[in-house]
Design a protein around this motif. Structure first.
Motif, mmCIF file in Angstrom:
data_model
loop_
_atom_site.group_PDB
_atom_site.id
_atom_site.type_symbol
_atom_site.label_atom_id
_atom_site.label_comp_id
_atom_site.label_asym_id
_atom_site.label_seq_id
_atom_site.Cartn_x
_atom_site.Cartn_y
_atom_site.Cartn_z
ATOM 1 N N ALA A 34 0.831 -1.210 0.000
ATOM 2 C CA ALA A 34 0.000 0.000 0.000
ATOM 3 C C ALA A 34 0.864 1.257 0.000
ATOM 4 C CB ALA A 34 -0.943 -0.006 1.204
ATOM 5 N N ALA A 35 1.920 1.263 0.802
ATOM 6 C CA ALA A 35 2.808 2.423 0.842
ATOM 7 C C ALA A 35 3.493 2.623 -0.509
ATOM 8 C CB ALA A 35 3.850 2.253 1.950
ATOM 9 N N PHE A 36 3.973 1.539 -1.113
ATOM 10 C CA PHE A 36 4.619 1.642 -2.421
ATOM 11 C C PHE A 36 3.614 2.076 -3.488
ATOM 12 C CE2 PHE A 36 8.439 -0.131 -0.789
ATOM 13 C CZ PHE A 36 9.421 0.069 -1.742
ATOM 14 N N ALA A 37 2.387 1.596 -3.386
ATOM 15 C CA ALA A 37 1.359 2.000 -4.355
ATOM 16 C C ALA A 37 1.079 3.491 -4.241
ATOM 17 C CB ALA A 37 0.076 1.199 -4.134
ATOM 18 N N TYR A 38 1.028 3.998 -3.020
ATOM 19 C CA TYR A 38 0.800 5.432 -2.828
ATOM 20 C C TYR A 38 1.954 6.241 -3.418
ATOM 21 C CZ TYR A 38 -0.143 9.924 -0.700
ATOM 22 O OH TYR A 38 -0.387 11.259 -0.508
ATOM 23 N N VAL A 39 3.191 5.835 -3.104
ATOM 24 C CA VAL A 39 4.356 6.558 -3.624
ATOM 25 C C VAL A 39 4.438 6.414 -5.139
ATOM 26 C CG1 VAL A 39 6.891 6.676 -3.586
ATOM 27 C CG2 VAL A 39 5.632 6.418 -1.458
ATOM 28 N N GLY A 40 4.002 5.289 -5.662
ATOM 29 C CA GLY A 40 3.997 5.106 -7.111
ATOM 30 C C GLY A 40 2.963 5.974 -7.803
ATOM 31 N N THR A 41 1.894 6.297 -7.093
ATOM 32 C CA THR A 41 0.819 7.115 -7.658
ATOM 33 C C THR A 41 1.069 8.601 -7.458
ATOM 34 O OG1 THR A 41 -0.720 5.333 -7.159
ATOM 35 C CG2 THR A 41 -1.677 7.473 -7.627
ATOM 36 N N VAL A 42 1.520 8.981 -6.270
ATOM 37 C CA VAL A 42 1.756 10.386 -5.930
ATOM 38 C C VAL A 42 3.255 10.650 -6.089
ATOM 39 C CG1 VAL A 42 1.507 12.164 -4.172
ATOM 40 C CG2 VAL A 42 -0.189 10.335 -4.336
ATOM 41 N N ASP A 43 3.620 11.273 -7.183
ATOM 42 C CA ASP A 43 5.019 11.464 -7.569
ATOM 43 C C ASP A 43 5.759 12.389 -6.599
ATOM 44 O OD1 ASP A 43 7.431 11.718 -8.851
ATOM 45 O OD2 ASP A 43 6.591 12.398 -10.758
ATOM 46 N N PRO A 44 6.809 11.884 -5.936
ATOM 47 C CA PRO A 44 7.586 12.724 -5.024
ATOM 48 C C PRO A 44 8.454 13.755 -5.752
ATOM 49 C CG PRO A 44 8.485 10.509 -5.062
ATOM 50 C CD PRO A 44 7.250 10.491 -5.909
ATOM 51 N N ASN A 45 8.561 13.648 -7.068
ATOM 52 C CA ASN A 45 9.337 14.632 -7.822
ATOM 53 C C ASN A 45 8.565 15.933 -8.024
ATOM 54 O OD1 ASN A 45 11.757 13.018 -8.434
ATOM 55 N ND2 ASN A 45 10.296 11.733 -9.522
ATOM 56 N N GLU A 46 7.260 15.909 -7.795
ATOM 57 C CA GLU A 46 6.443 17.114 -7.888
ATOM 58 C C GLU A 46 6.378 17.765 -6.505
ATOM 59 O OE1 GLU A 46 2.621 16.331 -9.581
ATOM 60 O OE2 GLU A 46 3.480 15.069 -11.157
ATOM 61 N N PRO A 47 6.724 19.031 -6.403
ATOM 62 C CA PRO A 47 6.738 19.681 -5.091
ATOM 63 C C PRO A 47 5.349 19.780 -4.473
ATOM 64 C CG PRO A 47 7.281 21.248 -6.850
ATOM 65 C CD PRO A 47 7.134 19.902 -7.483
ATOM 66 N N GLY A 48 5.323 19.734 -3.138
ATOM 67 C CA GLY A 48 4.090 19.919 -2.414
ATOM 68 C C GLY A 48 3.399 18.658 -1.962
ATOM 69 N N HIS A 49 3.822 17.493 -2.438
ATOM 70 C CA HIS A 49 3.160 16.253 -2.052
ATOM 71 C C HIS A 49 3.708 15.673 -0.754
ATOM 72 C CE1 HIS A 49 0.674 15.882 -5.584
ATOM 73 N NE2 HIS A 49 1.728 16.098 -6.363
ATOM 74 N N TYR A 50 4.984 15.842 -0.515
ATOM 75 C CA TYR A 50 5.637 15.269 0.657
ATOM 76 C C TYR A 50 6.464 16.359 1.337
ATOM 77 C CZ TYR A 50 4.594 10.891 -1.760
ATOM 78 O OH TYR A 50 3.962 9.861 -2.393
ATOM 79 N N PRO A 51 6.639 16.263 2.659
ATOM 80 C CA PRO A 51 7.485 17.256 3.328
ATOM 81 C C PRO A 51 8.948 17.064 2.936
ATOM 82 C CG PRO A 51 6.797 15.553 4.876
ATOM 83 C CD PRO A 51 6.080 15.287 3.579
ATOM 84 N N THR A 52 9.714 18.137 3.008
ATOM 85 C CA THR A 52 11.141 18.023 2.711
ATOM 86 C C THR A 52 11.867 17.479 3.935
ATOM 87 O OG1 THR A 52 11.506 20.300 3.387
ATOM 88 C CG2 THR A 52 11.116 19.926 1.047
ATOM 89 N N CYS A 53 13.018 16.917 3.712
ATOM 90 C CA CYS A 53 13.836 16.380 4.796
ATOM 91 C C CYS A 53 14.275 17.539 5.696
ATOM 92 C CB CYS A 53 15.057 15.667 4.211
ATOM 93 S SG CYS A 53 16.253 15.137 5.455
ATOM 94 N N PRO A 54 13.981 17.478 6.995
ATOM 95 C CA PRO A 54 14.365 18.582 7.885
ATOM 96 C C PRO A 54 15.873 18.799 7.940
ATOM 97 C CG PRO A 54 13.013 16.957 9.061
ATOM 98 C CD PRO A 54 13.247 16.441 7.682
ATOM 99 N N LEU A 55 16.657 17.708 7.922
ATOM 100 C CA LEU A 55 18.113 17.855 7.958
ATOM 101 C C LEU A 55 18.608 18.568 6.713
ATOM 102 C CD1 LEU A 55 20.714 17.177 9.540
ATOM 103 C CD2 LEU A 55 20.888 15.125 8.129
ATOM 104 N N LEU A 56 18.099 18.184 5.562
ATOM 105 C CA LEU A 56 18.499 18.820 4.307
ATOM 106 C C LEU A 56 18.044 20.280 4.287
ATOM 107 C CD1 LEU A 56 19.750 18.580 1.481
ATOM 108 C CD2 LEU A 56 17.519 17.826 0.658
ATOM 109 N N GLN A 57 16.838 20.530 4.753
ATOM 110 C CA GLN A 57 16.310 21.888 4.741
ATOM 111 C C GLN A 57 17.091 22.806 5.684
ATOM 112 O OE1 GLN A 57 12.193 22.129 5.855
ATOM 113 N NE2 GLN A 57 11.894 24.052 4.759
#
Length: 147
Positions: A34-57
């Motif tokens: 289910a998690a992989f299906a969600y990530v496969g459907t909702v593209d993490p390359n498009e901004p705004g879908h997932y939070p950014t890494c706090p360490l990187l930010q």
């Protein structure tokens, strides 16, 4: 009168028992799918879908998990090269999960527990591998490991 069990001890457990034993491994696999299906459907390359890494930010430093969602997205779509480029350690983790889950399910079906006992040397080895991966991907010559 003494009664003898006619069924040999090596007989397979009833089907219901085997299915019950597989409930937890199948539940875990279902959650991962289910998690992989969600990530496969909702593209993490498009901004705004997932939070950014706090360490990187906050620091600009790539953590060991940076690029993991993009790696999973590419992996689901069959693009192994992009998946490895986004986070090679995550791709190794997918393989480790597949092997451990298969062993777990096979042993559970037979009514046996899977025990993975890692000693201090193995745990330190895993820690060193993750630390080296993180260090190298943040150095100039490790740019090929950037997500």
């Amino acid at each position: 009168m003494h009664r003898v069990n006619a069924e040999p001890e090596s007989a397979a457990p009833p089907a219901g028992t085997a299915l019950r034993r597989l409930a937890v491994p199948v539940g875990v696999l279902g959650s991962v799918i289910a998690a992989f299906a969600y990530v496969g459907t909702v593209d993490p390359n498009e901004p705004g879908h997932y939070p950014t890494c706090p360490l990187l930010q906050l620091t600009g430093v790539f953590c060991p998990g940076c690029g993991g969602l993009r790696s999973a997205h590419a992996f689901i779509h069959g693009d192994l090269t992009t998946a490895l480029g986004a986070n090679a350690l995550a791709v190794v983790g997918y393989g480790v999960f597949a092997v451990v889950w298969t062993l777990w399910a096979a042993r559970a079906a037979r009514g046996r527990r899977l025990r993975i006992e890692l000693g201090p040397a193995q745990l330190y080895g895993i820690g060193v591998l993750i630390a080296v991966f993180t260090l190298v991907r943040n150095l100039p010559f490790g740019a090929w490991l950037h997500p």
